[in-house]
Design a protein around this motif. Structure first.
Motif, short mmCIF file in Angstrom:
data_model
loop_
_atom_site.label_atom_id
_atom_site.label_comp_id
_atom_site.label_asym_id
_atom_site.label_seq_id
_atom_site.Cartn_x
_atom_site.Cartn_y
_atom_site.Cartn_z
N THR A 78 0.83 -1.21 0.00
CA THR A 78 0.00 0.00 0.00
C THR A 78 0.86 1.25 0.00
O THR A 78 0.62 2.20 -0.76
CB THR A 78 -0.93 0.00 1.23
N LEU A 79 1.86 1.26 0.84
CA LEU A 79 2.72 2.43 0.97
C LEU A 79 3.52 2.67 -0.30
O LEU A 79 3.61 3.79 -0.80
CB LEU A 79 3.65 2.24 2.17
N LEU A 80 4.10 1.61 -0.86
CA LEU A 80 4.90 1.76 -2.08
C LEU A 80 4.05 2.24 -3.25
O LEU A 80 4.50 3.07 -4.06
CB LEU A 80 5.58 0.44 -2.42
N ALA A 81 2.83 1.73 -3.36
CA ALA A 81 1.94 2.17 -4.45
C ALA A 81 1.61 3.66 -4.30
O ALA A 81 1.60 4.40 -5.29
CB ALA A 81 0.66 1.35 -4.44
N ALA A 82 1.35 4.09 -3.07
CA ALA A 82 1.05 5.51 -2.84
C ALA A 82 2.27 6.38 -3.11
O ALA A 82 2.16 7.49 -3.65
CB ALA A 82 0.55 5.70 -1.41
N GLU A 83 3.45 5.88 -2.75
CA GLU A 83 4.69 6.64 -3.00
C GLU A 83 4.93 6.79 -4.51
O GLU A 83 5.32 7.86 -4.98
CB GLU A 83 5.87 5.93 -2.35
N GLU A 84 4.73 5.71 -5.24
CA GLU A 84 4.95 5.77 -6.69
C GLU A 84 4.01 6.79 -7.32
O GLU A 84 4.42 7.59 -8.19
CB GLU A 84 4.74 4.39 -7.30
N LYS A 85 2.77 6.80 -6.88
CA LYS A 85 1.78 7.74 -7.41
C LYS A 85 2.15 9.18 -7.05
O LYS A 85 1.94 10.11 -7.85
CB LYS A 85 0.40 7.40 -6.84
N ALA A 86 2.73 9.37 -5.86
CA ALA A 86 3.08 10.71 -5.40
C ALA A 86 4.43 11.18 -5.91
O ALA A 86 4.79 12.35 -5.72
CB ALA A 86 3.07 10.74 -3.88
N GLY A 87 5.20 10.30 -6.54
CA GLY A 87 6.51 10.68 -7.05
C GLY A 87 7.59 10.76 -5.99
O GLY A 87 8.57 11.50 -6.14
N VAL A 88 7.46 9.98 -4.92
CA VAL A 88 8.48 9.94 -3.86
C VAL A 88 9.76 9.35 -4.44
O VAL A 88 9.74 8.36 -5.16
CB VAL A 88 7.98 9.10 -2.67
N GLY A 89 10.90 9.96 -4.09
CA GLY A 89 12.17 9.55 -4.70
C GLY A 89 13.05 8.66 -3.85
O GLY A 89 14.11 8.21 -4.32
N HIS A 90 12.65 8.37 -2.60
CA HIS A 90 13.51 7.57 -1.73
C HIS A 90 12.65 6.93 -0.66
O HIS A 90 12.00 7.62 0.14
CB HIS A 90 14.59 8.46 -1.11
N HIS A 91 12.65 5.60 -0.62
CA HIS A 91 11.94 4.84 0.41
C HIS A 91 12.98 4.27 1.36
O HIS A 91 13.89 3.54 0.94
CB HIS A 91 11.13 3.72 -0.23
N VAL A 92 12.86 4.60 2.64
CA VAL A 92 13.79 4.11 3.66
C VAL A 92 13.01 3.22 4.62
O VAL A 92 12.00 3.65 5.18
CB VAL A 92 14.44 5.27 4.43
N ALA A 93 13.47 1.99 4.81
CA ALA A 93 12.76 1.05 5.68
C ALA A 93 13.65 0.59 6.82
O ALA A 93 14.82 0.28 6.62
CB ALA A 93 12.27 -0.15 4.89
N LEU A 94 13.07 0.55 8.01
CA LEU A 94 13.75 -0.02 9.16
C LEU A 94 13.49 -1.51 9.19
O LEU A 94 12.33 -1.95 9.21
CB LEU A 94 13.25 0.64 10.45
N SER A 95 14.55 -2.30 9.20
CA SER A 95 14.42 -3.76 9.24
C SER A 95 15.29 -4.29 10.37
O SER A 95 15.67 -3.53 11.27
CB SER A 95 14.82 -4.36 7.88
N ALA A 96 15.57 -5.58 10.36
CA ALA A 96 16.26 -6.21 11.49
C ALA A 96 17.45 -7.03 11.02
O ALA A 96 17.35 -7.79 10.04
CB ALA A 96 15.30 -7.11 12.27
N VAL A 97 18.56 -6.90 11.72
CA VAL A 97 19.69 -7.81 11.50
C VAL A 97 19.22 -9.23 11.82
O VAL A 97 18.55 -9.47 12.82
CB VAL A 97 20.88 -7.41 12.40
N GLY A 98 19.56 -10.15 10.98
CA GLY A 98 19.08 -11.53 11.11
C GLY A 98 18.06 -11.88 10.05
O GLY A 98 17.76 -13.05 9.83
#
Length: 250
Positions: A78-98
């Motif tokens: 959902t978030l990525l689709a909305a970002e693509e539509k809005a023209g966002v140029g950088h998606h930063v995600a917090l993930s986990a080591v492991g």
């Protein structure tokens, strides 16, 4: 620069918000309290209007395997689709080591699914994988408690302060996308059972810490090296012994 922080009122998100504001950026916290949600989808179009960067530091509402997987897959799509539509140029995600190393963990399988969706998206991205947080040490000890003893595996453990993770997330968000992952961990590496034995002594906690090679974390038995970063990781600046919250409840 307008930067939207999904989960901007969470444990790490609000610290990122503060740092972005100090740098002079327009930081917007996307959270249900202002009507912005990814699951279900609500308010994203307005929140992402004119945004250059989105930082996803969101957490699932529960930790059952199926629930976590549904949350990260659905909210990320959902978030990525909305970002693509809005023209966002950088998606930063917090993930986990492991992530990718413990397939027996439902939580880490869900994070791996989230990372795949990000990698397959046309939006430039950066993934920040953090080790366990200092702030979650009490909950890890409580989750490991059985019949009054804390059962912990004798594996390498390198926790990190939320402040250090927020600092790295902020820096990466305002730089060019990595189009790959980066790991962050604390400046010191411990053996997990010894770390918790010392911590409980500091808390004056009467529970005994038992070294158990079969003890689980994230629903899986960690192997040596599965919870710590590889070469080239960013190391935090705050040692656990110097962290103000090291005293339980502090």
């Amino acid at each position: 620069m307008k930067i939207v922080v999904v989960g901007g009122t969470g444990l790490i998100g609000w610290k990122v918000m503060a740092r972005l504001g100090e740098r002079g950026h327009e930081a917007i916290a996307a959270y249900p309290g202002i009507g912005v949600t990814t699951l279900p989808h609500s308010g994203l179009e307005q929140a992402l209007k004119d945004a250059s960067v989105v930082i996803d530091a969101s957490d699932p509402p529960g930790f059952a395997d199926a629930e976590v997987l549904e949350f990260f897959e659905t909210s990320t799509r959902t978030l990525l689709a909305a970002e693509e539509k809005a023209g966002v140029g950088h998606h930063v995600a917090l993930s986990a080591v492991g992530t990718g190393r413990l397939p027996g963990s439902g939580y880490l399988r869900a994070k791996a699914a989230q990372e795949r969706l990000i990698e397959e998206s046309p939006i430039p991205f950066s993934i920040v994988r953090a080790t366990q947080l200092f702030e979650t040490v009490p909950s890890i000890a409580d989750a490991a408690t059985e019949d009054g003893t804390v059962r912990v595996p004798p594996v390498a453990f390198q926790p990190v302060a939320c402040d250090d993770v927020a600092r790295v997330l902020t820096r990466i968000a305002v730089e060019s996308p990595l189009n790959g992952p980066v790991e962050i961990a604390g400046p010191e590496r411990f053996r997990m059972d010894e770390f918790f034995r010392q911590v409980l002594r500091t808390w004056h906690d009467p529970r005994e810490v038992v070294t158990d090679p079969h003890a689980r974390l994230f629903g899986a038995v960690p192997e040596e090296g599965s919870l710590v970063p590889g070469e080239g990781a960013v190391l935090g600046e705050i040692r656990y012994a110097d962290w103000p919250g090291r005293t339980r409840g502090g």
